[in-house]
Design an enzyme around this catalytic site. Structure first.
Site, mmCIF file in Angstrom:
data_model
loop_
_atom_site.group_PDB
_atom_site.id
_atom_site.type_symbol
_atom_site.label_atom_id
_atom_site.label_comp_id
_atom_site.label_asym_id
_atom_site.label_seq_id
_atom_site.Cartn_x
_atom_site.Cartn_y
_atom_site.Cartn_z
ATOM 1 N N SER A 112 0.828 -1.196 0.000
ATOM 2 C CA SER A 112 0.000 0.000 0.000
ATOM 3 C C SER A 112 0.870 1.255 0.000
ATOM 4 O O SER A 112 1.644 1.466 -0.925
ATOM 5 C CB SER A 112 -0.963 -0.058 1.192
ATOM 6 N N ASP A 166 -6.174 -3.780 -2.405
ATOM 7 C CA ASP A 166 -5.037 -3.398 -1.578
ATOM 8 C C ASP A 166 -4.269 -4.607 -1.052
ATOM 9 O O ASP A 166 -4.860 -5.600 -0.618
ATOM 10 C CB ASP A 166 -5.545 -2.574 -0.397
#
Length: 592
Positions: free
Chosen positions: A38, A344
């Site tokens: 991320s 993600d």
């Protein structure tokens, strides 16, 4: 210079701590393998770009790329919120989200209600206007019942209008944008770059990957990094397949739609991805007709390594790819190709400290971990590198109140427990610097942090980098790592020796006989290979384990496990890897 690897944790805006930390480490170490998830993936991408620039001129020790990273930190401090640009139809949801984040200690429910009224002000005005008109008419006619009805009608209309608008935004518009309010590209109502535009240009500028006119053209690729011995790795989560992938992708399973990618990535990146590739034919009328094979391996852009890991659910759109689902039956009008959403990486592993791991490391793999700061617990200590192995009891015990906290705890525990416990193990904890942030106003979803706060986070990052450079003791780390590994290895070899010559329950061939005498149905090898390569190797391992078991039985104190060694909940075992490169198979088992 010394060399190191680096892994950084995800955390949305918390990633602003990384630029200065990276630069401080790079003053002393060359970065060889860099990874994260991320926001950590963004930091890994720009760090790899800066190291690539330095590696191109080793005699000059070009630090200009790292100076560019410092400039990035300053730029973020001026206007970070502009990087998060919602799609026009999802602007109300973005405003509601920002209102709730900014609420601070104020009731989140109240903040959400006020933000919703502001976001849908026009609709709210119409609904209340109708009710108000009835109230006024009732007052003029001295009809209290009409006025009371007007109040009820106004409230009901307001609830219905806003409720329908929210329902449509959440149930229709958000899925249409692949479950992300912000696609990542610059929107038409601004001239400022959005997150993906901004990141794409900064990766290439930091790397010096520019044309003669000084403009970025083709994106920096994995191959360009690997030519100088630089590796980058991040995690993404394929929600459709229910598994993580380690990026860059190594297999040729996946395809992308040119039209869909044009909504998510800059034109120059999409042009690179389709150049020299032919679209997939015969995909069926219900699928995009512009599916191209996705670049892999050396051709994989560094930008995709970061962006495919950074798709925070609800905030940033997931990245759609396509692959064949060979378990599906094929028939008229039916395709085996399915659309997969890559979200993600933090869903699978938010702090992949296992990256670049080896039994006995030849260089340190530093970790930068983000955690929550608590005044009562931590006082004023915001950055810390442990000087002794940690136990699971060193984890903070947080009080859980309310259904929201309960559900949040379930989610966070289910996705983070493996990374959390891994980071506590001896040989791991001593190389991980922890940066503690105030969740109420620092990092996370606080997209509108002021410049002073962002600069303070940068100072925490600088302190973290300096602590790793000045306080980390590599020889002590190697000693600790060896003492953590070797007793586990001893136990594993002893167990293997016992199983090697023992008959299975119920009778049958021992492994000693099986490896040379059994006729396998799969993975068939020549008799010579089995007798001259496989059997001697396994026999030698079993002999080592057997010798240790005999010595331990005679003199128990000779066991490594009886020494003064770290006690930790860990095992040596065969573990599934997210970087596996699968190969498509036909129904008969052959490769396609």
């Amino acid at each position: 210079m010394r060399e190191c690897d680096l892994v950084m944790k995800g955390g949305i805006t918390s990633g602003v701590v990384y630029p200065h930390a990276i630069v401080e480490i790079a003053r002393v170490y060359r970065l060889r393998s860099i990874g994260g998830t991320s926001a950590g993936a963004i930091a890994a991408a720009v760090a790899a770009a800066a190291e690539h620039r330095r590696a191109q001129s080793p005699g000059k020790d070009d630090f200009a790329g790292y100076d560019g990273i410092v400039a990035i930190a300053d730029e973020i401090g001026r206007d970070m919120k502009s990087l998060f640009q919602p799609a026009p139809r999802l602007r109300p949801l973005f405003d509601i989200l920002m209102g709730m984040v900014a609420a601070g200690s104020v009731s989140k429910l109240r903040a959400a209600a006020m933000a919703t009224l502001r976001a849908y002000g026009g609709r709210a005005l119409v609904a209340t206007g109708i009710g108000l008109a009835m109230v006024v008419a009732g007052l003029v006619q001295s009809n209290l019942w009409l006025s009371a009805l007007g109040i009820v009608v106004g409230i009901v209309l307001l609830a219905m209008v806003i409720g329908f608008a929210l329902w449509r935004a959440i149930m229709v518009d958000l899925p249409a944008h692949d479950f992300g309010i912000c696609p990542g590209l610059r929107q038409k109502d601004t001239d400022k770059p959005a997150l993906t535009d901004w990141l794409a240009d900064h990766i290439d500028r930091v790397a010096g990957n520019l044309d003669p006119a000084g403009a970025p053209v083709d994106p920096l690729t994995i191959g360009q990094l690997s030519d100088y011995g630089i590796e980058i790795a991040t995690i993404t989560t394929d929600l459709s397949s229910g598994r993580p992938y380690q990026l860059p992708l190594k297999s040729d399973l996946h395809y992308f739609s040119k039209g869909e990618f044009e909504v998510l990535f800059p034109k120059r990146v999409v042009d690179y991805l389709v150049r020299g590739r032919e679209p997939l034919g015969g995909v069926g009328q219900h699928l995009p007709q512009d599916l191209y094979p996705l670049a892999r391996g050396r051709d994989f852009p560094v930008l995709l390594v970061a962006r495919m890991s950074l798709s925070f659910p609800g905030l940033i759109s997931a990245v759609p790819l396509y692959r064949f689902d060979d378990l599906l039956p094929e028939g008229p009008g039916r395709s085996k190709i399915r659309r997969c959403l890559f979200s993600d990486g933090g869903i699978s592993s938010n702090f992949p400290i296992h990256f670049f791991d080896s039994f006995l490391p030849g260089r340190p793999t530093f970790g930068i971990m983000l955690s929550s700061w608590e005044q009562d617990r931590h006082k004023d200590v915001r950055v810390v590198l442990p000087n002794h192995p940690r136990q699971s009891t060193h984890l903070p015990a947080k009080e859980i109140t309310g259904i929201g906290g309960f559900l949040s705890a379930i989610l966070n525990t289910s996705k983070d427990w493996q990374d959390t416990l891994q980071s506590l193990l001896p040989g791991y904890a001593d190389r991980i610097v922890e940066i503690r942030l105030d969740d109420a106003r620092e990092g996370g979803m606080n997209l509108a942090m002021d410049r002073a706060t962002i600069e303070q986070l940068g100072r925490y990052g600088r302190e973290a980098g300096r602590i790793l450079v000045n306080d980390f003791a590599f020889d002590e780390h190697r000693w600790l790592r060896a003492l953590s590994l070797l007793p586990k290895l001893e136990g594993a070899l002893e167990s293997m020796a016992g199983a090697y010559r023992a008959e299975p329950t119920g009778g049958g061939m021992t492994y000693e006989t099986l490896l040379t005498g059994y006729k396998p149905l799969s993975y068939k090898n020549s008799s010579a290979w089995r007798k001259k390569v496989l059997a001697p190797f396994v026999t030698a391992l079993a002999a080592t384990g057997g010798s240790m078991a005999e010595a331990n039985a005679a003199l128990g104190s000779r066991s490594l496990r009886k020494g003064n060694v770290p006690k930790a909940d860990s095992n040596l075992r065969l573990v599934a890897g997210a970087d596996r490169a699968p190969v498509r198979k036909t129904d008969t088992g052959g490769e396609l």
